[in-house]
Design a protein around this motif. Structure first.
Motif, PDB file in Angstrom:
ATOM      1  N   HIS A 127      61.113  12.900  34.611  1.00  0.00           N
ATOM      2  CA  HIS A 127      59.639  13.676  34.625  1.00  0.00           C
ATOM      3  C   HIS A 127      58.131  13.139  35.183  1.00  0.00           C
ATOM      4  N   LEU A 128      57.791  11.906  35.113  1.00  0.00           N
ATOM      5  CA  LEU A 128      56.679  12.042  35.721  1.00  0.00           C
ATOM      6  C   LEU A 128      56.750  12.268  37.256  1.00  0.00           C
ATOM      7  N   ARG A 129      58.339  11.779  38.258  1.00  0.00           N
ATOM      8  CA  ARG A 129      58.104  12.076  39.217  1.00  0.00           C
ATOM      9  C   ARG A 129      57.886  14.054  39.522  1.00  0.00           C
ATOM     10  N   ILE A 130      58.130  14.481  38.689  1.00  0.00           N
ATOM     11  CA  ILE A 130      57.854  15.923  38.620  1.00  0.00           C
ATOM     12  C   ILE A 130      56.606  16.351  38.603  1.00  0.00           C
ATOM     13  N   LEU A 131      55.821  15.792  37.216  1.00  0.00           N
ATOM     14  CA  LEU A 131      54.363  15.307  37.264  1.00  0.00           C
ATOM     15  C   LEU A 131      53.315  15.088  38.958  1.00  0.00           C
ATOM     16  N   GLU A 132      54.007  13.890  39.385  1.00  0.00           N
ATOM     17  CA  GLU A 132      53.411  13.765  40.653  1.00  0.00           C
ATOM     18  C   GLU A 132      53.654  15.017  41.748  1.00  0.00           C
ATOM     19  N   GLY A 133      54.612  15.981  41.663  1.00  0.00           N
ATOM     20  CA  GLY A 133      55.261  16.014  43.044  1.00  0.00           C
ATOM     21  C   GLY A 133      54.006  17.605  42.582  1.00  0.00           C
ATOM     22  N   ALA A 134      54.273  17.941  41.609  1.00  0.00           N
ATOM     23  CA  ALA A 134      53.793  19.321  40.471  1.00  0.00           C
ATOM     24  C   ALA A 134      52.126  19.144  41.589  1.00  0.00           C
ATOM     25  N   PHE A 135      51.147  17.450  41.208  1.00  0.00           N
ATOM     26  CA  PHE A 135      49.625  17.062  41.905  1.00  0.00           C
ATOM     27  C   PHE A 135      49.335  16.218  42.912  1.00  0.00           C
ATOM     28  N   PRO A 136      49.651  17.000  43.997  1.00  0.00           N
ATOM     29  CA  PRO A 136      49.566  16.125  44.462  1.00  0.00           C
ATOM     30  C   PRO A 136      48.195  15.263  45.442  1.00  0.00           C
ATOM     31  N   ASN A 137      47.756  15.728  44.730  1.00  0.00           N
ATOM     32  CA  ASN A 137      46.648  15.134  45.592  1.00  0.00           C
ATOM     33  C   ASN A 137      45.588  14.307  44.500  1.00  0.00           C
ATOM     34  N   ILE A 138      46.311  14.135  43.345  1.00  0.00           N
ATOM     35  CA  ILE A 138      46.005  12.502  42.616  1.00  0.00           C
ATOM     36  C   ILE A 138      46.891  11.494  42.847  1.00  0.00           C
ATOM     37  N   PHE A 139      46.810  10.349  41.673  1.00  0.00           N
ATOM     38  CA  PHE A 139      46.804   9.452  42.060  1.00  0.00           C
ATOM     39  C   PHE A 139      47.108   9.151  40.620  1.00  0.00           C
ATOM     40  N   ILE A 140      49.141   8.478  40.065  1.00  0.00           N
ATOM     41  CA  ILE A 140      49.197   8.492  39.070  1.00  0.00           C
ATOM     42  C   ILE A 140      49.101   7.685  38.570  1.00  0.00           C
ATOM     43  N   THR A 141      48.842   6.180  36.935  1.00  0.00           N
ATOM     44  CA  THR A 141      49.375   5.577  37.409  1.00  0.00           C
ATOM     45  C   THR A 141      49.386   5.057  35.746  1.00  0.00           C
ATOM     46  N   VAL A 142      50.907   4.506  34.980  1.00  0.00           N
ATOM     47  CA  VAL A 142      51.439   4.188  33.560  1.00  0.00           C
ATOM     48  C   VAL A 142      51.548   2.888  33.450  1.00  0.00           C
ATOM     49  N   ARG A 143      50.291   3.239  32.631  1.00  0.00           N
ATOM     50  CA  ARG A 143      50.565   1.441  31.836  1.00  0.00           C
ATOM     51  C   ARG A 143      50.785   0.811  29.799  1.00  0.00           C
ATOM     52  N   GLY A 144      51.210   1.048  30.189  1.00  0.00           N
ATOM     53  CA  GLY A 144      51.651   0.993  28.221  1.00  0.00           C
ATOM     54  C   GLY A 144      52.180   1.876  28.006  1.00  0.00           C
ATOM     55  N   ASN A 145      50.364   2.226  27.001  1.00  0.00           N
ATOM     56  CA  ASN A 145      50.953   3.861  26.272  1.00  0.00           C
ATOM     57  C   ASN A 145      49.732   4.583  27.023  1.00  0.00           C
ATOM     58  N   GLU A 146      49.379   3.998  28.166  1.00  0.00           N
ATOM     59  CA  GLU A 146      47.906   4.615  28.898  1.00  0.00           C
ATOM     60  C   GLU A 146      48.782   5.247  30.435  1.00  0.00           C
ATOM     61  N   ILE A 147      48.368   6.784  30.494  1.00  0.00           N
ATOM     62  CA  ILE A 147      48.168   7.273  32.037  1.00  0.00           C
ATOM     63  C   ILE A 147      46.538   7.437  33.016  1.00  0.00           C
ATOM     64  N   PHE A 148      46.295   6.395  33.966  1.00  0.00           N
ATOM     65  CA  PHE A 148      45.742   7.110  34.035  1.00  0.00           C
ATOM     66  C   PHE A 148      45.744   7.689  35.291  1.00  0.00           C
ATOM     67  N   ALA A 149      44.808   8.718  35.825  1.00  0.00           N
ATOM     68  CA  ALA A 149      44.802   9.412  36.899  1.00  0.00           C
ATOM     69  C   ALA A 149      43.155   9.309  37.853  1.00  0.00           C
ATOM     70  N   THR A 150      43.179   9.942  39.389  1.00  0.00           N
ATOM     71  CA  THR A 150      42.397   9.390  39.777  1.00  0.00           C
ATOM     72  C   THR A 150      42.450  10.370  40.810  1.00  0.00           C
ATOM     73  N   GLY A 151      41.571  10.815  41.619  1.00  0.00           N
ATOM     74  CA  GLY A 151      41.404  11.931  42.934  1.00  0.00           C
ATOM     75  C   GLY A 151      40.872  13.235  42.645  1.00  0.00           C
ATOM     76  N   ASP A 152      41.457  14.297  43.217  1.00  0.00           N
ATOM     77  CA  ASP A 152      41.219  15.725  42.989  1.00  0.00           C
ATOM     78  C   ASP A 152      40.086  15.882  41.847  1.00  0.00           C
ATOM     79  N   SER A 153      39.432  16.427  41.340  1.00  0.00           N
ATOM     80  CA  SER A 153      38.840  16.508  39.869  1.00  0.00           C
ATOM     81  C   SER A 153      39.446  18.039  39.604  1.00  0.00           C
TER      82      SER A 153
END
Length: 332
Positions: free
Chosen positions: A24-50
């Protein structure tokens, strides 16, 4: 910009959200190509195009609502949620995908697209609803689910299912067997849907008692149908006269749903489809709704949607040539 932080509740396993092997994460990464997604534990970080970060946050929150409600996410659900969020205006995947119409043997029947939810809502809100769209968009299946729901809620006393016995390349007279055996192939899709929604042992009893009736359209002539949920399937194969005949069978306390695909007309050459002209005749009549389902609403194998879209483009290409030569306004 500062990274967006989404904290997944500990009660929800992270694998349920990101998928096995992060599918599912790969689908989300493909859907939002202009942001960088990182998963750590139970937290998700997203940076990039606001703007994309904001949309990503909104989508993850919608998926979490579905998980909290006890639904399992699949690749298909995630893809459909992304598509809904991309609509203008955006739809709410949690609202659409959590609407339960009917449950049987542990299986829940729900709309899977925003247009399907609009179709279901139109059935609730109107006496007559037309569901028009290509194969696989759930037109008949959802109408059947609403019919059974109405029967179980005792808002109707019976369900009547009908189709025109018009063939693609065959004639009834050449088929072997009795009249009932001849028409069975035309009604088989309705039986298949029934078997998905009602315990098989109860179907013969319901049909014998007349609570569920399945018959060719020709059998509707001369009747008045009261306190019934009536579904006309494959309505593109009705003539204008047959459509009028069917609609005027409506009695008190009844609801009608008419489904069909105007691109798959099997009427004899030159005959006009009643489904193609009915919106021009009844489009402004109150309590009658027309809902158009599209290739994006196909809920069969995803390749079916691609096939429907490709054929649509091909037909448009064929018809646009002659129109441009004649400078006329042909059929759409």
């Amino acid at each position: 910009m500062e990274p967006a932080l989404i904290t997944v509740p500990v009660a929800i396993p992270m694998v349920a959200l990101v998928g096995a092997n992060d599918a599912h994460l790969r689908i989300l990464e493909g859907a939002f190509p202009n942001i960088f997604i990182t998963v750590r534990g139970n937290e998700i970080f997203a940076t990039g195009d606001s703007l994309e970060v904001s949309r990503f946050e909104g989508l993850v929150k919608e998926l979490l609502v579905l998980l909290r409600a006890g639904q399992n996410l699949s690749d298909d659900v995630v893809l459909r949620a992304v598509a809904m969020l991309n609509h203008e205006p955006a739809d709410h995947p949690a609202e659409v995908l959590s609407l339960n119409i009917l449950s049987n043997r542990g299986k829940s029947i729900r709309p899977k697209t925003a247009n399907q939810m609009r179709y279901v809502s139109a059935i609730d809100e109107n006496t007559i609803t037309f569901g028009i769209g290509p194969a696989g968009t759930g037109k008949t299946y959802l109408a059947m689910a609403k019919a059974i729901q109405a029967l179980q809620a005792k808002t109707v006393n019976r369900i009547i299912l009908t189709r025109p016995a018009v063939e693609a390349g065959e004639r009834l007279g050449f088929l072997p067997g009795t009249l009932q055996e001849k028409i069975d192939p035309y009604l088989r899709p309705l039986f298949d849907a029934l078997h998905d929604m009602i315990d098989q042992d109860s179907i013969p009893r319901l049909m014998t008692s007349g609570i569920i009736e399945i018959a060719p359209l020709a059998y509707m002539r001369g009747r008045t149908l009261n306190d019934a949920f009536i579904i006309l399937d494959e309505a593109q194969n009705t003539s204008a006269e047959q459509m009028k005949m069917f609609l005027t069978r409506l009695g008190f306390g009844s609801k009608m749903v008419i489904t069909g695909d105007t691109t798959q007309v099997d009427l004899p050459h030159g005959a006009q489809s009643g489904l193609k002209v009915v919106s021009e005749i009844l489009g402004d009549v109150p309590d009658i709704a027309f809902v158009n389902l599209l290739a994006e609403d196909v809920v069969r194998n995803r390749l079916v949607g691609e096939i429907v879209t490709a054929y649509g483009k091909f037909e448009e290409g064929k018809s646009s040539g002659p129109r441009s030569i004649r400078s006329g306004s042909g059929d759409r």
